[in-house]
Design a protein around this motif. Structure first.
Motif, PDB file in Angstrom:
ATOM      1  N   LEU A   5       1.053  -0.939   0.373  1.00 61.04           N
ATOM      2  CA  LEU A   5      -0.682  -0.418  -0.363  1.00 61.04           C
ATOM      3  C   LEU A   5       0.822   1.481  -0.292  1.00 61.04           C
ATOM      4  O   LEU A   5       0.264   2.330  -0.449  1.00 61.04           O
ATOM      5  CB  LEU A   5      -1.020   0.065   0.956  1.00 61.04           C
ATOM      6  N   SER A   6       2.078   1.054   0.726  1.00 53.87           N
ATOM      7  CA  SER A   6       3.309   2.061   0.774  1.00 53.87           C
ATOM      8  C   SER A   6       3.988   2.576  -0.899  1.00 53.87           C
ATOM      9  O   SER A   6       3.680   3.423  -1.511  1.00 53.87           O
ATOM     10  CB  SER A   6       4.572   1.884   2.310  1.00 53.87           C
ATOM     11  N   ILE A  43      -6.776   5.447  -4.060  1.00 50.83           N
ATOM     12  CA  ILE A  43      -5.334   3.918  -4.760  1.00 50.83           C
ATOM     13  C   ILE A  43      -4.979   3.684  -5.693  1.00 50.83           C
ATOM     14  O   ILE A  43      -7.012   2.474  -5.932  1.00 50.83           O
ATOM     15  CB  ILE A  43      -4.468   3.766  -3.085  1.00 50.83           C
ATOM     16  N   GLU A  45      -5.962  -0.461  -6.935  1.00 47.66           N
ATOM     17  CA  GLU A  45      -6.288  -1.617  -6.325  1.00 47.66           C
ATOM     18  C   GLU A  45      -5.494  -2.694  -6.647  1.00 47.66           C
ATOM     19  O   GLU A  45      -5.312  -3.731  -7.163  1.00 47.66           O
ATOM     20  CB  GLU A  45      -7.842  -2.262  -6.659  1.00 47.66           C
ATOM     21  N   PRO A  46      -5.222  -2.369  -5.123  1.00 46.56           N
ATOM     22  CA  PRO A  46      -4.022  -4.263  -4.738  1.00 46.56           C
ATOM     23  C   PRO A  46      -4.021  -5.540  -4.625  1.00 46.56           C
ATOM     24  O   PRO A  46      -4.150  -6.070  -5.544  1.00 46.56           O
ATOM     25  CB  PRO A  46      -2.919  -4.225  -3.211  1.00 46.56           C
ATOM     26  N   LYS A  54       3.386  -8.204  -6.664  1.00 45.39           N
ATOM     27  CA  LYS A  54       3.595  -7.763  -5.089  1.00 45.39           C
ATOM     28  C   LYS A  54       4.621  -7.702  -4.578  1.00 45.39           C
ATOM     29  O   LYS A  54       5.401  -6.530  -4.626  1.00 45.39           O
ATOM     30  CB  LYS A  54       2.188  -8.468  -4.676  1.00 45.39           C
TER      31      LYS A  54
END
Length: 117
Positions: A5-6, A43, A45-46, A54
């Motif tokens: 996320l960072s 943000i 979307e991971p 990832k």
């Protein structure tokens, strides 16, 4: 995953979104209302990324975390920053927009900074 996320938040697209939400204030500071940020900031979307993507993004982001943060213009020219930004944009199918995002980010940053002059 706080590291992922960072990385997404600190990507060229995340920085662009933050810069675009705000406006120049005295001395060129970025002013963003908490409400506007809460309601209008998004943000990447991971969950759209696979495990390999990832891991690669986190690996590249970790390299940035190990060095001093530079001013935005200098930061955007660093090889490790470029690699991270391109990896993220590529993972989301947005790589073709990299030059336009970079150019637009620099332009809105320069507009904000001109307020201090």
């Amino acid at each position: 995953d706080i590291i992922l996320l960072s990385a997404l938040l600190n990507s060229i697209l995340g920085i662009f979104y933050i810069e675009a939400l705000g406006f120049g204030r005295g001395l060129g500071a970025l002013d963003i209302s908490a409400t506007k940020f809460k309601e209008q900031f998004y943000i990447l979307e991971p969950d759209l990324l696979d495990t390999e993507q990832k891991n690669k993004i986190k690996e590249l982001y970790n390299l940035l975390e190990k060095r001093e943060v530079l001013g935005i213009i200098d930061e955007l020219e660093k090889d490790d920053r470029i690699s991270l930004d391109k990896e993220i944009l590529n993972a989301f199918g947005l790589i073709e927009y990299y030059p336009k995002i970079k150019k637009s980010l620099i332009e809105i940053y320069n507009i904000r900074k001109s307020v201090s002059k």
